[in-house]
Motif scaffolding. Structure first.
Motif: not given
Ligand code: SF4
Length: 250
Positions: A149-152, A169-172, A178-179, A191-192
């Motif tokens: 579901g990564c929205k990157g 760091s970052f979410p990924i 990424c949401i 949905p995410f």
């Protein structure tokens, strides 16, 4: 420079958010009256974010729809990156001008590319190596999170370059896709954990000026459409022809 967090609810004459005995919207109009420019800090101020998610009972409204006679610089993100916030102010004070903005009013220097364009997992995306479940071997190896579901691929922000907490760091990097929290209307886009599909309108060199509006509209449609076609299609560890075509389009 007026920097604003949050957004004013307009329903019931603004009575859903009172600051110092007066409605937010009234305070905002008063404070903006003599400013040079407004900075909308975060997705709430920039787009409306969760407060404006359907059905938006308070009529939460982003800043640029209330203050229409001043330049409004959007610095979206939930929250926005601290270094990005600081840099926007520093740029304005140093050069005595507004930063270049994209078609949606975001500084190009930080929102000119997608998370996907600079993501360190991108080689795995290009190689068709995907995480299929949160605890599989691919997840342990740090493969691409697109199928989770990564929205990157549809999110314009600097997370994959500036990162967070002083660049730690970052979410990924922490193992979650990424949401898309810095994109307009992300709470209403599905949905995410549904993956983004069918975005064949742009490639890696595109920027938000030319495709941001197309992408923003296409994501919700694409997610809904994909839910119907993805059921039971994937064999673990083997990329299907359909997946390959879809990946090449993104
Ligand atoms: S889909 Fe997400 S995890 Fe994969 S390369 Fe793009 S941004 Fe990175």
């Amino acid at each position: 420079i007026l920097a604003v967090e949050g957004n004013p609810p307009l329903n019931e004459d603004g009575m859903f958010c009172i600051i110092g005995g007066k409605p937010f919207v009234e305070q905002l109009r008063y404070a903006a009256k003599d400013c040079l420019a407004v900075i909308a800090w975060g997705s709430c101020a920039s787009w409306g974010c969760v407060q404006a998610a359907k059905p938006n009972p308070t009529q939460a409204t982003p800043v640029h729809k209330v203050i229409t006679d001043k330049p409004v610089i959007k610095v979206p993100g939930c929250p926005p990156i601290a270094e990005v916030m600081t840099a926007v102010v520093t740029y304005m004070l140093t050069f005595d001008k507004l930063p270049d903005l994209d078609a949606q009013g975001r500084p190009k220097m930080f929102y000119g590319q997608r998370i996907h364009d600079k993501c360190y997992r991108r080689p795995h995306f290009d190689a068709g190596q995907f995480v299929e479940t949160w605890d599989d071997e691919a997840a342990r190896k740090g493969y691409c999170l697109y199928k989770m579901g990564c929205k990157g691929p549809t999110t314009y922000n600097a997370c994959s370059t500036v990162r967070w907490n002083g660049g730690v760091s970052f979410p990924i990097q922490s193992g979650h896709g990424c949401i898309g929290c810095s994109e307009d209307g992300f709470w209403d886009k599905g949905p995410f954990y549904h993956r983004v599909t069918g975005l064949n309108a742009f490639g890696i060199e595109s920027n938000a000026d030319t495709v941001g509006l197309i992408a923003a509209g296409a994501v919700g449609t694409a997610i809904a459409g994909h839910a119907a076609v993805s059921v039971g299609k994937h064999v673990k560890g083997k990329e299907s022809e359909n997946d390959k075509n879809e990946r090449e389009h993104v």
